[in-house]
Scaffold this motif. Structure first.
Motif, mmCIF file in Angstrom:
data_model
loop_
_atom_site.group_PDB
_atom_site.id
_atom_site.type_symbol
_atom_site.label_atom_id
_atom_site.label_comp_id
_atom_site.label_asym_id
_atom_site.label_seq_id
_atom_site.Cartn_x
_atom_site.Cartn_y
_atom_site.Cartn_z
ATOM 1 N N LYS A 185 -20.022 -6.420 9.349
ATOM 2 C CA LYS A 185 -20.326 -4.990 9.531
ATOM 3 C C LYS A 185 -19.882 -4.161 8.337
ATOM 4 O O LYS A 185 -20.482 -3.121 8.031
ATOM 5 N N TYR A 186 -18.831 -4.611 7.634
ATOM 6 C CA TYR A 186 -18.371 -3.868 6.465
ATOM 7 C C TYR A 186 -19.376 -3.961 5.319
ATOM 8 O O TYR A 186 -19.479 -3.051 4.499
ATOM 9 N N TRP A 187 -20.099 -5.068 5.235
ATOM 10 C CA TRP A 187 -21.104 -5.243 4.188
ATOM 11 C C TRP A 187 -22.357 -4.428 4.483
ATOM 12 O O TRP A 187 -23.122 -4.112 3.562
ATOM 13 N N LEU A 278 -26.571 0.375 6.102
ATOM 14 C CA LEU A 278 -27.294 0.049 4.882
ATOM 15 C C LEU A 278 -28.433 -0.920 5.161
ATOM 16 O O LEU A 278 -29.429 -0.947 4.434
ATOM 17 N N TYR A 279 -28.279 -1.702 6.215
ATOM 18 C CA TYR A 279 -29.318 -2.668 6.580
ATOM 19 C C TYR A 279 -29.037 -3.144 7.999
ATOM 20 O O TYR A 279 -28.018 -2.793 8.599
ATOM 21 N N SER A 280 -29.938 -3.952 8.524
ATOM 22 C CA SER A 280 -29.818 -4.435 9.897
ATOM 23 C C SER A 280 -28.664 -5.421 10.032
ATOM 24 O O SER A 280 -28.629 -6.455 9.349
ATOM 25 N N ASP A 281 -27.718 -5.117 10.922
ATOM 26 C CA ASP A 281 -26.620 -6.048 11.206
ATOM 27 C C ASP A 281 -27.178 -7.391 11.665
ATOM 28 O O ASP A 281 -26.689 -8.455 11.268
ATOM 29 N N TYR A 282 -28.188 -7.335 12.521
ATOM 30 C CA TYR A 282 -28.766 -8.555 13.095
ATOM 31 C C TYR A 282 -29.334 -9.454 11.997
ATOM 32 O O TYR A 282 -29.056 -10.662 11.965
ATOM 33 N N LEU A 283 -30.131 -8.894 11.092
ATOM 34 C CA LEU A 283 -30.771 -9.717 10.068
ATOM 35 C C LEU A 283 -29.759 -10.252 9.056
ATOM 36 O O LEU A 283 -29.878 -11.380 8.583
ATOM 37 N N VAL A 284 -28.755 -9.438 8.734
ATOM 38 C CA VAL A 284 -27.719 -9.912 7.808
ATOM 39 C C VAL A 284 -26.929 -11.053 8.425
ATOM 40 O O VAL A 284 -26.703 -12.093 7.788
ATOM 41 N N ALA A 479 -36.573 -0.860 24.244
ATOM 42 C CA ALA A 479 -35.728 -1.992 23.839
ATOM 43 C C ALA A 479 -35.502 -2.024 22.332
ATOM 44 O O ALA A 479 -34.610 -2.719 21.846
ATOM 45 N N PHE A 480 -36.303 -1.256 21.580
ATOM 46 C CA PHE A 480 -36.119 -1.184 20.128
ATOM 47 C C PHE A 480 -35.099 -0.131 19.716
ATOM 48 O O PHE A 480 -34.674 -0.102 18.569
ATOM 49 N N ALA A 481 -34.720 0.763 20.633
ATOM 50 C CA ALA A 481 -33.948 1.942 20.251
ATOM 51 C C ALA A 481 -32.677 1.595 19.487
ATOM 52 O O ALA A 481 -32.365 2.209 18.456
ATOM 53 N N ASP A 482 -31.927 0.624 19.975
ATOM 54 C CA ASP A 482 -30.647 0.286 19.349
ATOM 55 C C ASP A 482 -30.861 -0.389 17.995
ATOM 56 O O ASP A 482 -30.253 -0.004 16.991
ATOM 57 N N ASP A 483 -31.742 -1.390 17.940
ATOM 58 C CA ASP A 483 -31.959 -2.115 16.688
ATOM 59 C C ASP A 483 -32.529 -1.224 15.595
ATOM 60 O O ASP A 483 -32.201 -1.386 14.413
ATOM 61 N N LEU A 484 -33.405 -0.284 15.950
ATOM 62 C CA LEU A 484 -34.050 0.535 14.930
ATOM 63 C C LEU A 484 -33.067 1.446 14.213
ATOM 64 O O LEU A 484 -33.294 1.825 13.068
ATOM 65 N N THR A 485 -31.955 1.807 14.856
ATOM 66 C CA THR A 485 -30.977 2.659 14.185
ATOM 67 C C THR A 485 -30.305 1.940 13.026
ATOM 68 O O THR A 485 -29.696 2.590 12.171
ATOM 69 N N THR A 486 -30.404 0.619 12.971
ATOM 70 C CA THR A 486 -29.763 -0.142 11.890
ATOM 71 C C THR A 486 -30.709 -0.392 10.724
ATOM 72 O O THR A 486 -30.300 -0.976 9.722
ATOM 73 N N LEU A 487 -31.977 0.026 10.855
ATOM 74 C CA LEU A 487 -32.943 -0.165 9.776
ATOM 75 C C LEU A 487 -33.153 1.148 9.034
ATOM 76 O O LEU A 487 -33.149 2.227 9.640
ATOM 77 N N PRO A 488 -33.384 1.095 7.714
ATOM 78 C CA PRO A 488 -33.705 2.321 6.974
ATOM 79 C C PRO A 488 -34.931 3.009 7.563
ATOM 80 O O PRO A 488 -35.810 2.373 8.132
#
Length: 621
Positions: A185-187, A278-284, A479-488
């Motif tokens: 998460k720090y990255w 800065l980017y998606s936690d999930y994808l990183v 169901a996208f609401a949470d994940d989308l906040t982590t994307l630019p």
């Protein structure tokens, strides 16, 4: 622990007198002191220190362990956030706390339990008259440099770890929970938990005394230098403070997609300050899992260590549950735990039980399902039944959809989502407007694609009546609401409202957004524990394209920053173009002025020549 304390002198370690008095008042007025229950109904609306000390999610860190017949010493108990859970399960608990106000809270949490006591004293110097099977250091080690008085020349972290063994019985176990200095998460933009500054731990800590966390290798080396033998490393997510899941460190080697999906079940948010993604936690984290670096980059650690090289009976009893992961869903009408277990055939199976139902938990672990339970009132009741099911093979649609959004494949994302909805409708359809009651949970986050086969998992809820298709489409969109906040911002749909309408049009379904929103609010209210008003605000904000409210404060969404940066870049480009144009005009005008000057000189010369010719002609006459 609350991050603000890192800047305070040792004698001032506190969340503040007013906050700690509020916490004590809430404990004393609590409807229940049980560790599985929140002491108040509206805990989500409270400040971070209140939630940290009182949330039942604190106990998720240790729910997978067996404390039966064991004695436990908890060093640095705070206001008893974990103490009550330990006291309810262990043969004996001694909770040690150095702050008198916090000790009052811990004592109040332990009320009515004869086998538990709270003691005033520091973690490194308290003197007790007994030995313990388990010693807990949960959120304590990182503060050693600030608060531990070590002998001259002795590392305070080593000193604290060494002193923690003074009251350990032979064969006993140390349980140590702490953040990872190199947490994923720090990255991706999160600030260091304790000081609130990004990259503070990643780049190393200052020379002066400071809160200090460690990487996996650093932590294990530190334990060994203090005479401890690390036996096992578990990974709590989003972190050790209020985890939704705990994973064994080798799960990602076995199933990287499952490990990532569980770890990122909830966004890696910051409860105390705005969080930039800065980017998606999930994808990183998915990329790290596939590269074999999942454990090194986990956000927190739960370490088991012994004084002996080989673990003895206490360790084996404590870790008797052989599951590879434990996932918790606490904020619902029925709180659940899902264990991911390797079967005799070598496959993984998900086994879900209700937290607190001991008899049911034992039955479910032996392969017997709970009877179905009903919630709400007819004709809008919903029914819950846990499932024992194999972990679904194939690629999770969450992985597919987020990658398409991240790489700006908008058309592929929309067509893939529409195709999933179309296939699911074909499977569950009752008539032109309704799906079977079991479809209420059949959303893309609960689906995999194995070749051409669409596989659903974790369909634990059903409604009393058939599900309206337009509402079910909205459920998939939300169901996208949470994940989308982590994307630019440029990598996501402009709004969920628009996505809902586009999908309804694509599938030939009449949209009914306002009515569907109210259906979702009603369903979420029956299934969960939040008020209708709070749910309505949160769900409508998500649909309208606003960032969902984070617990503990407003979310600073990366998209707003990016929009400003994009606007600034566009303005800068426009100014640059304007400057270039002005330079061209200036050059042209300069050239024109030069040309006019030359023409003027030529005309003057021409006039002089004419005058000369006139003079010559006049002379000839």
């Amino acid at each position: 622990m609350p991050p603000s304390v890192s800047t305070l002198p040792a004698s001032s370690y506190s969340d503040g007198e007013a906050v700690e008095r509020e916490i004590l008042d809430l404990i004393e007025a609590s409807r229940s002191l049980d560790s599985d229950a929140a002491p108040i109904d509206d805990l989500d609306g409270r400040s971070w220190p209140v939630r940290y000390h009182l949330s039942p999610e604190r106990a998720n860190l240790l729910r997978h362990l067996r404390f039966d017949d064991l004695s436990v010493l908890e060093l640095g108990a705070g206001m008893g956030g974990v103490s009550r859970f330990l006291a309810e399960r262990a043969a004996h608990l001694t909770a040690v706390e150095s702050s008198e106000r916090r000790l009052e809270g811990a004592t109040a949490r332990l009320e009515g339990l004869a086998s538990a006591q709270a003691v005033l004293g520091s973690a490194e110097s308290v003197e007790l008259d007994r030995f313990y099977d388990v010693v807990c250091l949960i959120g304590v080690l990182e503060y050693a440099e600030l608060y531990v008085e070590a002998p001259t020349g002795v590392d305070p972290f080593v000193h604290l770890l060494d002193r923690a063994s003074r009251h350990l019985a032979p064969g006993g176990v140390l349980l140590l929970a702490i953040e990872n200095r190199l947490g994923a998460k720090y990255w991706t933009g999160a600030a260091e938990d304790h000081v609130g500054r990004p990259f503070f731990g990643l780049a190393g800590y200052p020379q002066s005394p400071s809160v200090r966390t460690f990487s996996r290798r650093e932590l294990l080396a530190l334990l060994r230098s203090a005479g401890w033998m690390p036996q096992r490393l578990d990974l709590p997510f989003p972190d050790y403070k209020m985890p939704t899941c705990v994973l064994r460190d080798d799960l990602a080697d076995r199933d990287p997609e499952l490990a990532t999906d569980l770890a990122c079940f909830r966004t890696f948010s910051d409860p105390e300050r705005p969080r930039v993604h800065l980017y998606s936690d999930y994808l990183v984290l998915d990329g790290l899992a596939r590269a074999g670096m999942f454990a090194d980059m986990a956000n927190s650690f739960l370490v088991f260590a012994t004084r002996e090289a080989r673990p003895l009976a206490t360790y084996r009893k404590l870790t008797a549950d052989s599951a590879l992961a434990w996932h918790y869903s606490p904020a619902r009408a029925v709180s659940t735990r899902t264990r991911f277990v390797e079967t005799d055939e070598g496959t993984l199976e998900a086994r879900k039980t209700a937290i607190g139902a001991e008899a049911g938990g034992r039955a479910a672990s032996n392969g017997v399902q709970f009877p179905e339970r009903a919630f709400g009132t007819a004709p809008n009741r919903v029914f819950w039944r846990p499932e024992l099911e194999p972990v679904a093979p194939g690629t999770r649609l969450r992985h597919t959809f987020l990658r398409r959004l991240a790489y700006e494949e908008e058309a592929e994302f929309f067509l893939g989502l529409a195709e999933f909805l179309r296939r699911a409708i074909e499977r569950f359809q009752v008539d032109a407007e309704h799906l079977q009651p079991e479809a209420v949970d059949a959303i893309w986050r609960n689906a995999t694609l194995d070749g051409d086969a669409l596989i659903f998992f974790d369909l634990e809820w059903r409604t009393e009546r058939p599900v309206l298709i337009s509402w079910w489409i909205l459920r998939n969109v939300l169901a996208f609401a949470d994940d989308l906040t982590t994307l630019p911002a440029r990598k996501r749909p402009e709004s969920l409202r628009g996505l809902y309408r586009e999908l309804c049009a694509e599938l030939g379904i009449e949209p009914s957004l306002d009515a569907d929103l109210e259906r979702e609010v009603e369903f979420a209210h029956v299934v969960g524990r939040q008020s209708v008003d709070a749910l309505r605000r949160r769900i409508r904000s998500a649909v309208d394209g606003l960032p969902p409210a984070e617990r503990g404060g407003a979310l600073l969404e990366a998209s707003s920053v990016e929009r400003q940066e994009d606007s600034l870049r566009r303005v800068t480009r426009a100014i640059g173009l304007q400057d270039a144009s002005l330079r061209s005009v200036h050059e042209a005008m300069s050239h024109q002025e030069t040309t006019l000057a030359h023409l003027h000189e030529a005309l003057v010369g021409h006039d002089r020549a004419l005058a000369y010719l006139k003079d010559e002609i006049d002379a000839m006459r």
